[in-house]
Motif scaffolding. Structure first.
Motif, PDB file in Angstrom:
ATOM      1  N   GLN A  35      -1.435   3.415 -15.574  1.00 54.29           N
ATOM      2  CA  GLN A  35      -2.121   4.140 -14.229  1.00 54.29           C
ATOM      3  C   GLN A  35      -1.452   3.777 -13.166  1.00 54.29           C
ATOM      4  O   GLN A  35      -0.222   2.571 -13.078  1.00 54.29           O
ATOM      5  CB  GLN A  35      -3.723   3.407 -14.094  1.00 54.29           C
ATOM      6  N   TYR A  37      -1.851   2.871  -8.815  1.00 51.09           N
ATOM      7  CA  TYR A  37      -2.766   2.751  -7.816  1.00 51.09           C
ATOM      8  C   TYR A  37      -2.054   2.744  -6.277  1.00 51.09           C
ATOM      9  O   TYR A  37      -0.870   2.178  -6.205  1.00 51.09           O
ATOM     10  CB  TYR A  37      -3.344   1.509  -7.866  1.00 51.09           C
ATOM     11  N   ALA A  44      -8.702  -1.236   0.216  1.00 51.52           N
ATOM     12  CA  ALA A  44      -8.604  -1.419  -1.354  1.00 51.52           C
ATOM     13  C   ALA A  44      -7.755  -0.404  -1.988  1.00 51.52           C
ATOM     14  O   ALA A  44      -7.795   0.820  -1.497  1.00 51.52           O
ATOM     15  CB  ALA A  44     -10.082  -1.363  -1.875  1.00 51.52           C
ATOM     16  N   THR A  47      -6.869   5.139  -6.943  1.00 48.32           N
ATOM     17  CA  THR A  47      -6.268   5.572  -8.417  1.00 48.32           C
ATOM     18  C   THR A  47      -5.525   6.930  -7.883  1.00 48.32           C
ATOM     19  O   THR A  47      -6.171   7.927  -7.301  1.00 48.32           O
ATOM     20  CB  THR A  47      -7.127   5.984  -9.398  1.00 48.32           C
ATOM     21  N   TYR A  90       1.218   0.372  -7.196  1.00 51.43           N
ATOM     22  CA  TYR A  90       1.160  -0.423  -8.276  1.00 51.43           C
ATOM     23  C   TYR A  90       0.969   0.430  -9.516  1.00 51.43           C
ATOM     24  O   TYR A  90       0.084   1.221  -9.758  1.00 51.43           O
ATOM     25  CB  TYR A  90       0.168  -1.536  -8.228  1.00 51.43           C
ATOM     26  N   PHE A 101      -0.491  -5.551 -14.088  1.00 57.52           N
ATOM     27  CA  PHE A 101       0.091  -4.956 -12.972  1.00 57.52           C
ATOM     28  C   PHE A 101       1.223  -5.218 -12.576  1.00 57.52           C
ATOM     29  O   PHE A 101       1.891  -6.260 -12.817  1.00 57.52           O
ATOM     30  CB  PHE A 101      -0.720  -5.234 -11.654  1.00 57.52           C
ATOM     31  N   GLY A 103       4.367  -5.304  -9.914  1.00 55.60           N
ATOM     32  CA  GLY A 103       4.471  -6.149  -8.743  1.00 55.60           C
ATOM     33  C   GLY A 103       4.402  -5.510  -7.483  1.00 55.60           C
ATOM     34  O   GLY A 103       3.942  -5.919  -6.419  1.00 55.60           O
TER      35      GLY A 103
ATOM     36  N   ASN B  35     -14.236  -6.064 -14.389  1.00 54.06           N
ATOM     37  CA  ASN B  35     -13.171  -6.815 -14.169  1.00 54.06           C
ATOM     38  C   ASN B  35     -13.287  -7.641 -12.822  1.00 54.06           C
ATOM     39  O   ASN B  35     -14.039  -6.944 -12.069  1.00 54.06           O
ATOM     40  CB  ASN B  35     -11.665  -6.091 -14.126  1.00 54.06           C
ATOM     41  N   VAL B  37     -10.192  -8.646 -10.314  1.00 56.01           N
ATOM     42  CA  VAL B  37      -8.752  -8.499  -9.627  1.00 56.01           C
ATOM     43  C   VAL B  37      -8.514  -9.182  -8.403  1.00 56.01           C
ATOM     44  O   VAL B  37      -9.400  -9.118  -7.544  1.00 56.01           O
ATOM     45  CB  VAL B  37      -8.496  -6.925  -9.804  1.00 56.01           C
ATOM     46  N   GLN B  39      -5.934 -10.583  -5.003  1.00 56.10           N
ATOM     47  CA  GLN B  39      -4.839 -10.349  -4.431  1.00 56.10           C
ATOM     48  C   GLN B  39      -4.394 -11.459  -3.102  1.00 56.10           C
ATOM     49  O   GLN B  39      -5.126 -11.340  -2.414  1.00 56.10           O
ATOM     50  CB  GLN B  39      -4.756  -8.781  -3.645  1.00 56.10           C
ATOM     51  N   LYS B  43       0.560 -10.422  -1.263  1.00 54.63           N
ATOM     52  CA  LYS B  43       1.003 -10.364  -2.663  1.00 54.63           C
ATOM     53  C   LYS B  43       0.562  -9.194  -3.324  1.00 54.63           C
ATOM     54  O   LYS B  43      -0.202  -8.252  -2.656  1.00 54.63           O
ATOM     55  CB  LYS B  43       0.743 -11.566  -3.165  1.00 54.63           C
ATOM     56  N   GLY B  44       0.928  -8.989  -4.415  1.00 60.45           N
ATOM     57  CA  GLY B  44       0.407  -7.795  -5.430  1.00 60.45           C
ATOM     58  C   GLY B  44      -0.984  -8.179  -5.955  1.00 60.45           C
ATOM     59  O   GLY B  44      -1.625  -9.218  -5.802  1.00 60.45           O
ATOM     60  N   LEU B  45      -1.265  -7.114  -6.788  1.00 57.38           N
ATOM     61  CA  LEU B  45      -2.592  -7.302  -7.647  1.00 57.38           C
ATOM     62  C   LEU B  45      -2.513  -8.097  -8.810  1.00 57.38           C
ATOM     63  O   LEU B  45      -1.335  -8.050  -9.605  1.00 57.38           O
ATOM     64  CB  LEU B  45      -2.994  -5.958  -8.013  1.00 57.38           C
ATOM     65  N   TRP B  47      -4.667  -9.157 -12.377  1.00 57.44           N
ATOM     66  CA  TRP B  47      -5.871  -9.141 -12.871  1.00 57.44           C
ATOM     67  C   TRP B  47      -6.305 -10.700 -13.395  1.00 57.44           C
ATOM     68  O   TRP B  47      -5.656 -11.400 -13.629  1.00 57.44           O
ATOM     69  CB  TRP B  47      -5.720  -8.358 -14.372  1.00 57.44           C
ATOM     70  N   TYR B  95     -11.402  -8.788  -5.940  1.00 58.40           N
ATOM     71  CA  TYR B  95     -12.157  -7.368  -6.200  1.00 58.40           C
ATOM     72  C   TYR B  95     -13.155  -7.206  -7.435  1.00 58.40           C
ATOM     73  O   TYR B  95     -12.228  -7.745  -8.477  1.00 58.40           O
ATOM     74  CB  TYR B  95     -11.222  -6.312  -6.223  1.00 58.40           C
ATOM     75  N   TRP B 104      -9.851   3.675 -16.709  1.00 57.86           N
ATOM     76  CA  TRP B 104      -8.880   2.887 -15.705  1.00 57.86           C
ATOM     77  C   TRP B 104      -9.654   2.052 -14.650  1.00 57.86           C
ATOM     78  O   TRP B 104     -10.993   2.346 -14.866  1.00 57.86           O
ATOM     79  CB  TRP B 104      -7.919   4.008 -15.161  1.00 57.86           C
ATOM     80  N   PHE B 105      -8.989   1.553 -13.973  1.00 60.35           N
ATOM     81  CA  PHE B 105      -9.642   0.560 -12.876  1.00 60.35           C
ATOM     82  C   PHE B 105     -10.146   1.527 -11.744  1.00 60.35           C
ATOM     83  O   PHE B 105      -9.191   1.975 -10.786  1.00 60.35           O
ATOM     84  CB  PHE B 105      -9.014  -0.624 -12.514  1.00 60.35           C
ATOM     85  N   ASP B 106     -11.443   1.760 -11.638  1.00 61.04           N
ATOM     86  CA  ASP B 106     -11.567   2.807 -10.649  1.00 61.04           C
ATOM     87  C   ASP B 106     -13.452   2.742 -10.455  1.00 61.04           C
ATOM     88  O   ASP B 106     -13.929   2.791 -11.585  1.00 61.04           O
ATOM     89  CB  ASP B 106     -11.146   4.104 -10.751  1.00 61.04           C
ATOM     90  N   TRP B 108     -12.729   0.646  -6.682  1.00 64.53           N
ATOM     91  CA  TRP B 108     -12.581  -0.629  -6.071  1.00 64.53           C
ATOM     92  C   TRP B 108     -13.458  -1.032  -5.155  1.00 64.53           C
ATOM     93  O   TRP B 108     -13.747   0.046  -4.091  1.00 64.53           O
ATOM     94  CB  TRP B 108     -11.199  -0.782  -5.762  1.00 64.53           C
ATOM     95  N   GLY B 109     -14.135  -2.127  -4.995  1.00 64.46           N
ATOM     96  CA  GLY B 109     -14.662  -2.424  -3.823  1.00 64.46           C
ATOM     97  C   GLY B 109     -13.872  -2.850  -2.568  1.00 64.46           C
ATOM     98  O   GLY B 109     -12.635  -2.769  -2.802  1.00 64.46           O
ATOM     99  N   GLN B 110     -14.437  -3.400  -1.400  1.00 63.48           N
ATOM    100  CA  GLN B 110     -13.667  -3.715  -0.459  1.00 63.48           C
ATOM    101  C   GLN B 110     -13.178  -5.401  -0.630  1.00 63.48           C
ATOM    102  O   GLN B 110     -12.300  -5.771   0.083  1.00 63.48           O
ATOM    103  CB  GLN B 110     -14.406  -3.870   0.758  1.00 63.48           C
TER     104      GLN B 110
END
Lengths: 110, 118
Positions: A35, A37, A44, A47, A90, A101, A103, B35, B37, B39, B43-45, B47, B95, B104-106, B108-110
């Protein structure tokens, strides 16, 4: 566990095409869906590509995804770049143990 | 419209605890894997944790295993994350996101910000 490696940043001009790579460190890239994103500053993630190459409704067809088993990598290609595409991107995939994920890649459209 | 509203974040001292909640609406929550997740700032995401739709299967990232506990209440359309023994490196926006093996991951909240600092 495996890792997904992305370039830290890419830049391109409006109207051009850019490709962001995502290389899987171990295991086959084709064994599990990838996936992509998009995360704009202060927002936020959303996708843009799911299941390797599928676009959610509302995502323009300028966005496309693919996988390449020879390089064990996935790619996100954005054509006809617009300034609104400037964001962090990502990749994400999974294995028998959960989700990984990349980086992230900062796309600058200038 | 699908909505995910995270809450419970805040400032906590190292070694402290916090419980995050996620209120879901606009979809059949009990049918979805969920899930957390996170951040970290700039930085990045990453899980953090997964729970199956029934709650019978749970996974954690190695970085939080033994300290965090994910749970859900399908009757209340809610997801939770109990975070204990918090460390500075747990500072992040958290999140809650539907997704897993079947999707897939979808969306996302705030997110909710957790800051671990003395």
């Amino acid at each position: 566990n495996f890792m997904l490696t992305q370039p830290h940043s890419v830049s391109e001009s409006p109207g051009k095409t850019v490709t962001i790579s995502c290389t899987r460190s171990s295991g086959s890239i084709a064994s599990n869906y990838v996936q992509w994103y998009q995360q704009r500053p202060g927002s936020a993630p959303t996708t843009v590509i799911y299941e390797d190459n599928q676009r959610p409704s509302g995502v323009p067809d300028r966005f496309s995804g693919s996988i390449d088993s020879s390089s064990n990598s996935a790619s996100l290609t954005i054509s006809g770049l617009k300034t609104e595409d400037e964001a962090d991107y990502y990749c994400q995939s999974y294995d028998s143990t959960p989700w990984v994920f990349g980086g992230g890649t900062k796309l600058t459209v200038l | 419209e699908v909505q995910l509203v995270e809450s419970g974040g805040g400032l906590v001292q190292p070694g402290g605890s916090l419980r995050l909640s996620c209120a879901a609406s606009g979809f059949t929550f009990s049918s979805y894997e969920m899930n957390w997740v996170r951040q970290a700032p700039g930085k990045g995401l990453e899980w953090v944790s997964y729970i199956s739709s029934s709650g019978s299967t749970i996974y954690y990232a190695d970085s939080v295993k033994g300290r965090f506990t994910i749970s859900r209440d399908n009757a209340k359309n809610s997801l939770y994350l109990q975070m204990n023994s918090l460390r500075a490196e747990d500072t992040a926006v958290y999140y809650c996101v539907p997704g897993g093996y079947s999707s897939w991951f979808d969306p996302w909240g705030q997110g909710t910000l957790v800051t671990v600092s003395s």
